[in-house]
Design a protein around this motif. Sequence first.
Motif, PDB file in Angstrom:
ATOM      1  N   HIS A  97       0.954  -1.183   0.091  1.00 54.97           N
ATOM      2  CA  HIS A  97      -0.032   0.164  -0.056  1.00 54.97           C
ATOM      3  C   HIS A  97       0.848   1.334   0.000  1.00 54.97           C
ATOM      4  CE1 HIS A  97      -3.138   2.737   0.656  1.00 54.97           C
ATOM      5  NE2 HIS A  97      -2.778   3.078   1.876  1.00 54.97           N
ATOM      6  N   LYS A  98       0.967   1.788  -0.940  1.00 55.46           N
ATOM      7  CA  LYS A  98       1.448   3.099  -1.232  1.00 55.46           C
ATOM      8  C   LYS A  98       0.446   4.283  -0.959  1.00 55.46           C
ATOM      9  CE  LYS A  98       4.218   4.264  -4.506  1.00 55.46           C
ATOM     10  NZ  LYS A  98       4.646   4.810  -5.863  1.00 55.46           N
ATOM     11  N   GLU A  99       0.775   5.048   0.077  1.00 58.19           N
ATOM     12  CA  GLU A  99      -0.161   6.053   0.339  1.00 58.19           C
ATOM     13  C   GLU A  99      -0.584   7.078  -0.850  1.00 58.19           C
ATOM     14  OE1 GLU A  99      -0.098  10.044   3.464  1.00 58.19           O
ATOM     15  OE2 GLU A  99       1.367   8.576   3.487  1.00 58.19           O
ATOM     16  N   LYS A 100      -1.809   7.233  -1.182  1.00 56.69           N
ATOM     17  CA  LYS A 100      -2.204   7.902  -2.116  1.00 56.69           C
ATOM     18  C   LYS A 100      -3.026   9.294  -1.637  1.00 56.69           C
ATOM     19  CE  LYS A 100      -2.039   5.461  -6.004  1.00 56.69           C
ATOM     20  NZ  LYS A 100      -1.980   5.644  -7.503  1.00 56.69           N
ATOM     21  N   ASN A 123      -6.500  11.729   1.860  1.00 57.00           N
ATOM     22  CA  ASN A 123      -5.677  10.709   2.030  1.00 57.00           C
ATOM     23  C   ASN A 123      -6.023   9.430   2.063  1.00 57.00           C
ATOM     24  OD1 ASN A 123      -3.168   9.187   3.054  1.00 57.00           O
ATOM     25  ND2 ASN A 123      -2.249  11.064   3.280  1.00 57.00           N
ATOM     26  N   SER A 124      -5.306   8.326   1.235  1.00 58.62           N
ATOM     27  CA  SER A 124      -5.873   7.024   1.324  1.00 58.62           C
ATOM     28  C   SER A 124      -5.912   6.176   2.886  1.00 58.62           C
ATOM     29  CB  SER A 124      -4.985   6.064   0.658  1.00 58.62           C
ATOM     30  OG  SER A 124      -3.590   6.079   1.056  1.00 58.62           O
ATOM     31  N   LYS A 125      -5.169   6.968   3.841  1.00 56.05           N
ATOM     32  CA  LYS A 125      -5.399   6.506   5.198  1.00 56.05           C
ATOM     33  C   LYS A 125      -6.348   7.174   6.003  1.00 56.05           C
ATOM     34  CE  LYS A 125      -0.385   5.972   5.499  1.00 56.05           C
ATOM     35  NZ  LYS A 125       0.946   6.230   6.207  1.00 56.05           N
ATOM     36  N   TRP A 157     -11.764   5.057   0.488  1.00 50.15           N
ATOM     37  CA  TRP A 157     -10.299   4.315  -0.250  1.00 50.15           C
ATOM     38  C   TRP A 157     -10.788   2.708  -0.338  1.00 50.15           C
ATOM     39  CZ3 TRP A 157      -6.573   5.222  -3.099  1.00 50.15           C
ATOM     40  CH2 TRP A 157      -5.248   4.206  -3.327  1.00 50.15           C
TER      41      TRP A 157
END
Length: 169
Positions: free
Chosen positions: A35-38, A57-59, A106
């Motif tokens: 998982h790369k942060e998007k 943010n994807s987080k 996400w």
Amino acid sequence: MLEILFDENPPAETIKANNIDVALFISTQTRKAIHKEKVAVIKVLHGEAEKELYQINSKDARINIGREHKVNTADGFYRENTIAFPDSSNNKSNKSISRQHAHIEWDEDASAFFLYADVGGVPPSNKIKVKSKNGEEKRLLTTEIGYHLLNGDQIILGESALLEFNYAE
């Protein structure tokens, strides 16, 4: 995922069948998703929100979109809208946005953001439409099926509030 292989030399762990030339091998190994942060940016093109630009943010947990920042929903629960259109605004576009209009989540499996209509964003009440860069238009008609957001997608909330979605580079 089910994978069927035809192999002359199956792994040693296979279970071989008697009297026929087949074997069963079950693997429970799963590949860990990297998982790369998007990060994405939502720009308000029409309507009056609390900010003109929102970075998501994807987080982040669910990103709620609606009228007012803090609201009580019809069922009595509390909801906080990340992307909020003030009710006190004189902008006509804000009046057609419900308190619980839409949200963005996400999706880890797809590695993408998805837009979902909430109770107030589906017909016959207020509506949500998405127009892609190539001009294709999609109307969200249910709260269960999300729309995979892509760069340049324009999101119409209600009658005329307009947002633009883009991944940050």
